[in-house]
Design an enzyme around this catalytic site. Structure first.
Site, PDB file in Angstrom:
ATOM      1  N   PHE A  26      36.581  71.003  -3.453  1.00 51.39           N
ATOM      2  CA  PHE A  26      35.656  72.144  -3.522  1.00 51.39           C
ATOM      3  C   PHE A  26      35.409  72.608  -4.950  1.00 51.39           C
ATOM      4  O   PHE A  26      34.443  73.334  -5.194  1.00 51.39           O
ATOM      5  CB  PHE A  26      36.252  73.355  -2.781  1.00 51.39           C
ATOM      6  CG  PHE A  26      36.422  73.179  -1.303  1.00 51.39           C
ATOM      7  CD1 PHE A  26      35.328  73.220  -0.452  1.00 51.39           C
ATOM      8  CD2 PHE A  26      37.684  73.000  -0.751  1.00 51.39           C
ATOM      9  CE1 PHE A  26      35.490  73.076   0.916  1.00 51.39           C
ATOM     10  CE2 PHE A  26      37.853  72.860   0.615  1.00 51.39           C
ATOM     11  CZ  PHE A  26      36.753  72.895   1.447  1.00 51.39           C
TER      12      PHE A  26
ATOM     13  N   SER B  27      25.658  69.648  -0.794  1.00 51.16           N
ATOM     14  CA  SER B  27      24.827  70.802  -0.462  1.00 51.16           C
ATOM     15  C   SER B  27      23.465  70.337   0.032  1.00 51.16           C
ATOM     16  O   SER B  27      22.957  69.285  -0.403  1.00 51.16           O
ATOM     17  CB  SER B  27      24.649  71.642  -1.737  1.00 51.16           C
ATOM     18  OG  SER B  27      23.648  72.600  -1.574  1.00 51.16           O
TER      19      SER B  27
ATOM     20  N   TYR C 271      22.739  72.837 -11.401  1.00 49.91           N
ATOM     21  CA  TYR C 271      23.747  72.872 -10.341  1.00 49.91           C
ATOM     22  C   TYR C 271      23.404  71.849  -9.255  1.00 49.91           C
ATOM     23  O   TYR C 271      24.239  71.033  -8.853  1.00 49.91           O
ATOM     24  CB  TYR C 271      23.853  74.270  -9.709  1.00 49.91           C
ATOM     25  CG  TYR C 271      24.601  74.244  -8.404  1.00 49.91           C
ATOM     26  CD1 TYR C 271      25.980  74.073  -8.376  1.00 49.91           C
ATOM     27  CD2 TYR C 271      23.929  74.324  -7.172  1.00 49.91           C
ATOM     28  CE1 TYR C 271      26.671  73.987  -7.179  1.00 49.91           C
ATOM     29  CE2 TYR C 271      24.612  74.239  -5.975  1.00 49.91           C
ATOM     30  CZ  TYR C 271      25.989  74.062  -5.976  1.00 49.91           C
ATOM     31  OH  TYR C 271      26.655  73.965  -4.793  1.00 49.91           O
TER      32      TYR C 271
ATOM     33  N   LYS D 225      25.333  68.121  -7.821  1.00 51.48           N
ATOM     34  CA  LYS D 225      25.673  67.694  -6.449  1.00 51.48           C
ATOM     35  C   LYS D 225      25.025  66.342  -6.149  1.00 51.48           C
ATOM     36  O   LYS D 225      25.651  65.435  -5.602  1.00 51.48           O
ATOM     37  CB  LYS D 225      25.192  68.740  -5.432  1.00 51.48           C
ATOM     38  CG  LYS D 225      25.948  70.052  -5.511  1.00 51.48           C
ATOM     39  CD  LYS D 225      27.402  69.884  -5.130  1.00 51.48           C
ATOM     40  CE  LYS D 225      28.229  71.104  -5.450  1.00 51.48           C
ATOM     41  NZ  LYS D 225      29.664  70.902  -5.330  1.00 51.48           N
TER      42      LYS D 225
HETATM   43  P1  NAD Z   1      33.856  79.295  -4.924  1.00 52.57           P
HETATM   44  O1  NAD Z   1      33.391  79.561  -6.321  1.00 52.57           O
HETATM   45  O2  NAD Z   1      34.360  80.436  -4.128  1.00 52.57           O
HETATM   46  O3  NAD Z   1      34.974  78.151  -4.939  1.00 52.57           O
HETATM   47  C1  NAD Z   1      35.069  77.177  -5.946  1.00 52.57           C
HETATM   48  C2  NAD Z   1      36.478  77.251  -6.514  1.00 52.57           C
HETATM   49  O4  NAD Z   1      36.643  76.250  -7.510  1.00 52.57           O
HETATM   50  C3  NAD Z   1      36.794  78.598  -7.179  1.00 52.57           C
HETATM   51  O5  NAD Z   1      37.976  79.091  -6.624  1.00 52.57           O
HETATM   52  C4  NAD Z   1      36.950  78.254  -8.655  1.00 52.57           C
HETATM   53  O6  NAD Z   1      37.906  79.098  -9.283  1.00 52.57           O
HETATM   54  C5  NAD Z   1      37.386  76.809  -8.591  1.00 52.57           C
HETATM   55  N1  NAD Z   1      37.042  75.996  -9.766  1.00 52.57           N
HETATM   56  C6  NAD Z   1      35.855  75.922 -10.405  1.00 52.57           C
HETATM   57  N2  NAD Z   1      35.924  75.039 -11.409  1.00 52.57           N
HETATM   58  C7  NAD Z   1      37.182  74.548 -11.407  1.00 52.57           C
HETATM   59  C8  NAD Z   1      37.875  73.603 -12.211  1.00 52.57           C
HETATM   60  N3  NAD Z   1      37.278  73.007 -13.258  1.00 52.57           N
HETATM   61  N4  NAD Z   1      39.167  73.328 -11.930  1.00 52.57           N
HETATM   62  C9  NAD Z   1      39.795  73.946 -10.905  1.00 52.57           C
HETATM   63  N5  NAD Z   1      39.192  74.856 -10.107  1.00 52.57           N
HETATM   64  C10 NAD Z   1      37.901  75.147 -10.360  1.00 52.57           C
HETATM   65  O7  NAD Z   1      32.668  78.554  -4.169  1.00 52.57           O
HETATM   66  P2  NAD Z   1      32.520  78.140  -2.646  1.00 52.57           P
HETATM   67  O8  NAD Z   1      31.348  78.856  -2.112  1.00 52.57           O
HETATM   68  O9  NAD Z   1      33.813  78.216  -1.952  1.00 52.57           O
HETATM   69  O10 NAD Z   1      32.083  76.636  -2.830  1.00 52.57           O
HETATM   70  C11 NAD Z   1      32.991  75.559  -2.730  1.00 52.57           C
HETATM   71  C12 NAD Z   1      32.249  74.271  -3.017  1.00 52.57           C
HETATM   72  O11 NAD Z   1      31.194  74.135  -2.067  1.00 52.57           O
HETATM   73  C13 NAD Z   1      31.591  74.213  -4.390  1.00 52.57           C
HETATM   74  O12 NAD Z   1      31.701  72.896  -4.878  1.00 52.57           O
HETATM   75  C14 NAD Z   1      30.161  74.548  -4.101  1.00 52.57           C
HETATM   76  O13 NAD Z   1      29.289  74.000  -5.053  1.00 52.57           O
HETATM   77  C15 NAD Z   1      29.970  73.908  -2.746  1.00 52.57           C
HETATM   78  N6  NAD Z   1      28.881  74.512  -1.962  1.00 52.57           N
HETATM   79  C16 NAD Z   1      28.857  75.854  -1.783  1.00 52.57           C
HETATM   80  C17 NAD Z   1      27.812  76.431  -1.066  1.00 52.57           C
HETATM   81  C18 NAD Z   1      27.720  77.922  -0.915  1.00 52.57           C
HETATM   82  O14 NAD Z   1      26.612  78.423  -0.689  1.00 52.57           O
HETATM   83  N7  NAD Z   1      28.799  78.672  -1.005  1.00 52.57           N
HETATM   84  C19 NAD Z   1      26.827  75.615  -0.510  1.00 52.57           C
HETATM   85  C20 NAD Z   1      26.907  74.240  -0.688  1.00 52.57           C
HETATM   86  C21 NAD Z   1      27.946  73.689  -1.426  1.00 52.57           C
HETATM   87  C1  WQD Z   2      18.674  82.611   0.915  1.00 51.14           C
HETATM   88  C2  WQD Z   2      17.303  83.243   1.136  1.00 51.14           C
HETATM   89  C3  WQD Z   2      16.156  83.719  -0.912  1.00 51.14           C
HETATM   90  C4  WQD Z   2      18.925  86.834  -2.318  1.00 51.14           C
HETATM   91  C5  WQD Z   2      21.648  78.704  -2.520  1.00 51.14           C
HETATM   92  C6  WQD Z   2      21.709  77.486  -3.389  1.00 51.14           C
HETATM   93  C7  WQD Z   2      22.172  76.310  -2.600  1.00 51.14           C
HETATM   94  C8  WQD Z   2      23.467  76.619  -1.859  1.00 51.14           C
HETATM   95  C9  WQD Z   2      23.413  77.901  -1.111  1.00 51.14           C
HETATM   96  C10 WQD Z   2      25.345  75.935  -3.090  1.00 51.14           C
HETATM   97  C11 WQD Z   2      16.230  82.687   0.204  1.00 51.14           C
HETATM   98  C12 WQD Z   2      16.459  85.002  -0.169  1.00 51.14           C
HETATM   99  C13 WQD Z   2      18.309  85.835  -1.574  1.00 51.14           C
HETATM  100  C14 WQD Z   2      18.275  88.074  -2.479  1.00 51.14           C
HETATM  101  C15 WQD Z   2      16.461  87.258  -1.120  1.00 51.14           C
HETATM  102  N1  WQD Z   2      24.561  76.807  -2.755  1.00 51.14           N
HETATM  103  N2  WQD Z   2      17.089  86.058  -0.990  1.00 51.14           N
HETATM  104  N3  WQD Z   2      17.057  88.244  -1.857  1.00 51.14           N
HETATM  105  O1  WQD Z   2      18.751  79.832  -2.168  1.00 51.14           O
HETATM  106  O2  WQD Z   2      19.049  79.005   0.221  1.00 51.14           O
HETATM  107  O3  WQD Z   2      20.727  78.461  -1.464  1.00 51.14           O
HETATM  108  O4  WQD Z   2      22.935  78.940  -1.964  1.00 51.14           O
HETATM  109  O5  WQD Z   2      25.232  74.738  -2.942  1.00 51.14           O
HETATM  110  O6  WQD Z   2      22.330  75.265  -3.508  1.00 51.14           O
HETATM  111  O7  WQD Z   2      20.423  77.225  -3.926  1.00 51.14           O
HETATM  112  O8  WQD Z   2      20.597  80.763  -0.676  1.00 51.14           O
HETATM  113  O9  WQD Z   2      21.501  82.993  -0.228  1.00 51.14           O
HETATM  114  O10 WQD Z   2      20.459  82.529  -2.478  1.00 51.14           O
HETATM  115  O11 WQD Z   2      18.998  82.677  -0.469  1.00 51.14           O
HETATM  116  O12 WQD Z   2      15.357  87.473  -0.592  1.00 51.14           O
HETATM  117  O13 WQD Z   2      18.758  89.001  -3.157  1.00 51.14           O
HETATM  118  O14 WQD Z   2      17.404  84.636   0.813  1.00 51.14           O
HETATM  119  O15 WQD Z   2      14.894  83.792  -1.526  1.00 51.14           O
HETATM  120  O16 WQD Z   2      15.038  82.665   0.930  1.00 51.14           O
HETATM  121  P1  WQD Z   2      19.641  79.510  -1.035  1.00 51.14           P
HETATM  122  P2  WQD Z   2      20.458  82.292  -1.013  1.00 51.14           P
END
Ligand code: NAD
Ligand code: WQD
Length: 336
Positions: free
Chosen positions: A80, A124, A149, A153
């Protein structure tokens, strides 16, 4: 299995650690705490009754990884760790490529040297760009990402796939998450963003708790049922369970596998506001603002492949996602 969980103190990681323990696995967490607090793991202990082995370490630090893996002898890694703020990645591309890509290369090298050639990677829906069709199946072509970002991915998917192709003894499971929200039912762990939230649900919960005045809806002129952006929101506990089931593919030596983890249902921004208000009884004041650069109109998954091959299906609906996000925020108004 003994599982190295990188980024295990974060939002999705901490929920996955709970589900790994519930399923009888042994997680070993490494996290540099750049976007998390070790308190999340104390809370995991409260939930599960089990201590979690934790190392404060950076995945870019090969020597530290080597020491940890010498000691822990893990079977597989759920990866993660990474930076995830879309806007920040535009301003700091080097930091994102260094942390996410160089970090993963260092991690993969350490896993290989320690005979643990099994990795589940947090990808993602962003890799689909503006999707060619919805619901998005795994066959949907990958698209052009609008920020560094997203490219990390997309590139890491390619890098891990190439590594698996060159050495088929690797198992590489790419999980493409849609929009994770919600929190553990206990209200003890949840999403705890630093500063102003970028994502919709944490912004809404911070308005609800009085930390922010109002929500700005980013555009109401999209080609969707009410003009606001449509996304596939998925409960973080469902997502966490998907990782536990994905371990089956490692046990089966399945090689390279790619799965969407979403519900298959799209909700607009205004649908989310309405559902949140109904689920919690808290009013969310909002204004309509400009579109956010890089946003797309509609994104939702076909989650059939994960159901057929992993036996995974999202169980929680939008009401519970809203209730659970709110419970964590209400119980932890200032975060951890
Ligand atoms: P998060 O920021 O809560 O978790 C990521 C963790 O990684 C954090 O605890 C951070 O301290 C740690 N970290 C970052 N860089 C590091 C490094 N170099 N070494 C060790 N630890 C490190 O985010 P999350 O929402 O839990 O996301 C987890 C993963 O899922 C991420 O890779 C994120 O890109 C991916 N992801 C998240 C979402 C989302 O919307 N939350 C969507 C799709 C994919
Ligand atoms: C959802 C919807 C916004 C905030 C992002 C990353 C994606 C993934 C998940 C990690 C959209 C709208 C949002 C606000 C709003 N992350 N919005 N007002 O953009 O689908 O995805 O997070 O991998 O890579 O791009 O998620 O929660 O930011 O937005 O109107 O203050 O809510 O425009 O339609 P998104 P989001």
């Amino acid at each position: 299995m003994k599982i190295l969980v990188t980024g295990g103190a974060g939002f999705i990681g901490s929920h996955t650690v709970v589900e790994l323990i519930n399923a009888g696995h042994e997680p070993v967490v490494i996290d540099n705490l750049s976007n998390a607090s070790a308190e999340s793991l104390n809370r995991v202990k409260k939930i599960t009754g089990k201590d979690v082995t934790f190392y404060k370490a950076d995945i870019r630090d090969g020597a530290a990884l080597s020491d940890i893996l010498d000691k822990e002898k893990v079977d597989a890694c759920i990866h993660f760790a990474g930076l995830k703020a879309v806007g920040e990645s535009v301003a700091k591309p080097w930091e994102y490529y260094d942390n996410n890509i160089a970090g993963t290369l260092t991690l993969v090298d350490a896993l290989k040297k320690h005979g643990a050639k099994n990795i589940i990677f947090s990808s993602s829906a962003t890799v689909y760009g503006d999707p060619a069709f919805v619901p998005i199946t795994e066959e949907c072509p990958k698209g052009s990402c609008t920020n560094p970002y997203g490219w990390t991915k997309s590139m890491l998917e390619q890098i891990l796939s190439d590594i698996q192709k060159a050495d088929p003894s690797w198992n590489v499971i790419l999980l493409r998450y849609f929009n994770p929200i919600g929190a553990h039912k206990s209200g003890l762990i949840g999403e705890n963003p630093n500063g102003i939230p970028n994502n919709l649900m944490p912004y809404i919960t911070q308005v609800a708790v009085g930390k922010r005045e109002k929500l700005t809806v980013f555009g109401n002129d999209y080609d969707t049922h009410d003009g606001t952006g449509v996304r596939d929101y998925i409960h973080v506990v469902d997502l966490a369970k998907g990782h536990v089931l994905a371990l089956k593919k490692i046990e089966e030596n399945a090689g390279l596998k790619i799965y969407n983890l979403g519900t298959g249902v799209g909700y607009s921004v205004l649908d989310i506001v309405k559902n949140f208000e109904e689920a919690t009884g808290v009013k969310i004041p909002y204004v309509i603002g400009e579109r956010r650069p890089g946003d797309i109109a509609t994104c939702y998954a076909s989650a059939k492949k994960a159901e057929e091959e992993l036996g995974w299906k999202a169980e929680y609906g939008i009401k519970e996602m809203c209730e659970d996000s709110w419970r964590f925020q209400k119980n932890n108004p200032a975060g951890y």
